[in-house]
Design a protein around this motif. Structure first.
Motif, PDB file in Angstrom:
ATOM      1  N   GLU A 187       0.808  -1.221   0.000  1.00  0.00           N
ATOM      2  CA  GLU A 187       0.000   0.000   0.000  1.00  0.00           C
ATOM      3  C   GLU A 187       0.842   1.272   0.000  1.00  0.00           C
ATOM      4  O   GLU A 187       0.500   2.268  -0.646  1.00  0.00           O
ATOM      5  N   ALA A 188       1.971   1.237   0.683  1.00  0.00           N
ATOM      6  CA  ALA A 188       2.805   2.434   0.805  1.00  0.00           C
ATOM      7  C   ALA A 188       3.405   2.869  -0.525  1.00  0.00           C
ATOM      8  O   ALA A 188       3.710   4.049  -0.722  1.00  0.00           O
ATOM      9  N   GLN A 189       3.579   1.921  -1.463  1.00  0.00           N
ATOM     10  CA  GLN A 189       4.184   2.262  -2.755  1.00  0.00           C
ATOM     11  C   GLN A 189       3.186   2.203  -3.916  1.00  0.00           C
ATOM     12  O   GLN A 189       3.575   2.292  -5.080  1.00  0.00           O
ATOM     13  N   PHE A 190       1.914   2.077  -3.619  1.00  0.00           N
ATOM     14  CA  PHE A 190       0.901   1.954  -4.674  1.00  0.00           C
ATOM     15  C   PHE A 190       0.769   3.268  -5.442  1.00  0.00           C
ATOM     16  O   PHE A 190       0.645   4.338  -4.856  1.00  0.00           O
ATOM     17  N   ASP A 191       0.792   3.173  -6.777  1.00  0.00           N
ATOM     18  CA  ASP A 191       0.618   4.349  -7.636  1.00  0.00           C
ATOM     19  C   ASP A 191      -0.118   3.889  -8.889  1.00  0.00           C
ATOM     20  O   ASP A 191       0.479   3.284  -9.783  1.00  0.00           O
ATOM     21  N   ALA A 192      -1.410   4.179  -8.968  1.00  0.00           N
ATOM     22  CA  ALA A 192      -2.240   3.686 -10.066  1.00  0.00           C
ATOM     23  C   ALA A 192      -1.775   4.208 -11.421  1.00  0.00           C
ATOM     24  O   ALA A 192      -1.852   3.495 -12.429  1.00  0.00           O
ATOM     25  N   VAL A 193      -1.297   5.444 -11.468  1.00  0.00           N
ATOM     26  CA  VAL A 193      -0.850   6.020 -12.740  1.00  0.00           C
ATOM     27  C   VAL A 193       0.365   5.268 -13.265  1.00  0.00           C
ATOM     28  O   VAL A 193       0.440   4.905 -14.449  1.00  0.00           O
ATOM     29  N   VAL A 194       1.321   5.008 -12.403  1.00  0.00           N
ATOM     30  CA  VAL A 194       2.534   4.289 -12.808  1.00  0.00           C
ATOM     31  C   VAL A 194       2.190   2.860 -13.230  1.00  0.00           C
ATOM     32  O   VAL A 194       2.701   2.355 -14.240  1.00  0.00           O
ATOM     33  N   ILE A 195       1.314   2.210 -12.479  1.00  0.00           N
ATOM     34  CA  ILE A 195       0.914   0.841 -12.829  1.00  0.00           C
ATOM     35  C   ILE A 195       0.257   0.817 -14.202  1.00  0.00           C
ATOM     36  O   ILE A 195       0.557  -0.038 -15.043  1.00  0.00           O
ATOM     37  N   GLY A 196      -0.630   1.777 -14.451  1.00  0.00           N
ATOM     38  CA  GLY A 196      -1.298   1.849 -15.747  1.00  0.00           C
ATOM     39  C   GLY A 196      -0.318   2.043 -16.891  1.00  0.00           C
ATOM     40  O   GLY A 196      -0.469   1.445 -17.960  1.00  0.00           O
ATOM     41  N   ARG A 197       0.697   2.860 -16.676  1.00  0.00           N
ATOM     42  CA  ARG A 197       1.704   3.090 -17.716  1.00  0.00           C
ATOM     43  C   ARG A 197       2.508   1.823 -17.998  1.00  0.00           C
ATOM     44  O   ARG A 197       2.838   1.527 -19.155  1.00  0.00           O
ATOM     45  N   CYS A 198       2.837   1.084 -16.954  1.00  0.00           N
ATOM     46  CA  CYS A 198       3.588  -0.165 -17.143  1.00  0.00           C
ATOM     47  C   CYS A 198       2.768  -1.171 -17.946  1.00  0.00           C
ATOM     48  O   CYS A 198       3.292  -1.866 -18.825  1.00  0.00           O
ATOM     49  N   ILE A 199       1.477  -1.252 -17.651  1.00  0.00           N
ATOM     50  CA  ILE A 199       0.603  -2.157 -18.394  1.00  0.00           C
ATOM     51  C   ILE A 199       0.516  -1.734 -19.858  1.00  0.00           C
ATOM     52  O   ILE A 199       0.636  -2.552 -20.771  1.00  0.00           O
ATOM     53  N   GLU A 200       0.324  -0.451 -20.085  1.00  0.00           N
ATOM     54  CA  GLU A 200       0.198   0.073 -21.445  1.00  0.00           C
ATOM     55  C   GLU A 200       1.465  -0.169 -22.260  1.00  0.00           C
ATOM     56  O   GLU A 200       1.402  -0.393 -23.475  1.00  0.00           O
ATOM     57  N   SER A 201       2.618  -0.170 -21.608  1.00  0.00           N
ATOM     58  CA  SER A 201       3.889  -0.337 -22.321  1.00  0.00           C
ATOM     59  C   SER A 201       4.030  -1.718 -22.947  1.00  0.00           C
ATOM     60  O   SER A 201       4.882  -1.925 -23.814  1.00  0.00           O
ATOM     61  N   LEU A 202       3.193  -2.666 -22.527  1.00  0.00           N
ATOM     62  CA  LEU A 202       3.269  -4.029 -23.059  1.00  0.00           C
ATOM     63  C   LEU A 202       2.160  -4.338 -24.060  1.00  0.00           C
ATOM     64  O   LEU A 202       2.024  -5.471 -24.503  1.00  0.00           O
ATOM     65  N   ARG A 203       1.388  -3.329 -24.432  1.00  0.00           N
ATOM     66  CA  ARG A 203       0.197  -3.573 -25.252  1.00  0.00           C
ATOM     67  C   ARG A 203       0.528  -4.167 -26.617  1.00  0.00           C
ATOM     68  O   ARG A 203      -0.259  -4.935 -27.176  1.00  0.00           O
ATOM     69  N   ASN A 204       1.675  -3.842 -27.172  1.00  0.00           N
ATOM     70  CA  ASN A 204       2.088  -4.401 -28.460  1.00  0.00           C
ATOM     71  C   ASN A 204       3.299  -5.318 -28.312  1.00  0.00           C
ATOM     72  O   ASN A 204       3.996  -5.602 -29.288  1.00  0.00           O
ATOM     73  N   HIS A 205       3.515  -5.781 -27.095  1.00  0.00           N
ATOM     74  CA  HIS A 205       4.659  -6.658 -26.824  1.00  0.00           C
ATOM     75  C   HIS A 205       4.369  -8.067 -27.336  1.00  0.00           C
ATOM     76  O   HIS A 205       3.277  -8.602 -27.139  1.00  0.00           O
TER      77      HIS A 205
END
Length: 250
Positions: free
Chosen positions: A175-193
């Motif tokens: 919980e202390a390091q949770f960041d929804a924006v960063v998580i979303g960006r990491c997911i998006e970076s694999l969309r065409n992987h």
């Protein structure tokens, strides 16, 4: 990748363990830019919905089952070759269902160079292990509470056919390091992987670890079914026991 994937192959009519093809996990992991240093536990659950063989009595057996392959195995199995192998058992005779399970576990353990387990499931048990993602137990502890991020439309590409693969992601982060924006960006970076399911989940895990530096992290990909099999890779920063949980949409 040479082999049955992407090729027209006749379904074997007799028991054919030789059709199984191994995929070296090291090949996919070598493509991860910043490999994880904290990934300590993982396994892949393959739900197989079309298991069938014969018993000595002549009875036709039909079952579903969950194959559990440890992520520490040097190899995993190529999915089309697994389907062909399982189909080759359709006319094979065993004394008991247990003998069939032992045969499958033996052949896949030899291929992956690890201990592979097969858990047969009645349709009632399959229903009980199926749920909405909200019902999956959180990955948490008293001293490290976590927060969950879910993504219903994760997309990657098959490395052989370039066709899209779809999954629901379940990500539990301290919980202390949770960041929804960063998580979303990491997911998006694999969309065409382009990568197999297991490699995509490990790559995402590594990207999240690098970006968030979390005290604890778990990433699960519930991939959609193809050809009677769905695959759910689980990766975690702490030791966990395999779960055969599947989502209704799989």
């Amino acid at each position: 990748m040479a082999g049955v994937l992407g090729s027209v192959v006749a379904a074997p009519e007799i028991y054919a363990p030789e059709v199984l093809e191994a995929i070296d996990r090291g090949r996919g992991r070598s493509q991860i830019a910043q490999p994880s240093t904290k990934l300590t536990s993982g396994y892949d659950v393959w739900h197989c919905y079309e298991l069938s063989w014969l018993l000595n009595s002549g009875e036709v057996r039909y079952a579903t089952g969950a194959l559990i392959i440890p992520a520490s195995s040097p190899n995993t199995v190529e999915s089309k070759s697994l389907k062909l192998y399982l189909n080759s058992l359709n006319a094979h005779t065993f004394a008991t269902d247990t003998d069939a399970v032992v045969c499958i576990e033996r052949d896949l353990s030899a291929l992956t160079e690890a201990s592979v387990k097969l858990e047969l499931q009645t349709f009632e048990a399959l229903q009980k292990s199926s749920c909405l993602i909200e019902a999956v137990e959180p990955f948490s502890s008293a001293d490290q509470p976590t927060k969950r991020f879910t993504s219903l439309g994760f997309r990657s590409l098959c490395p052989v056919t370039s066709q899209p693969d779809w999954a629901t992601l379940m990500i539990d982060v301290c919980e202390a390091q949770f960041d929804a924006v960063v998580i979303g960006r990491c997911i998006e970076s694999l969309r065409n992987h382009q990568g197999f399911h297991e490699q995509c989940v490990e790559d995402l895990y590594s990207r999240l670890e690098s970006a968030l530096k979390p005290d604890s992290l778990q990433v699960v990909g519930f991939f959609q079914r193809r050809g009677g099999i769905d695959i759910s890779p689980w990766r975690s920063s702490i030791q966990t026991s395999p779960s055969v949980t599947r989502l209704f949409e799989q």
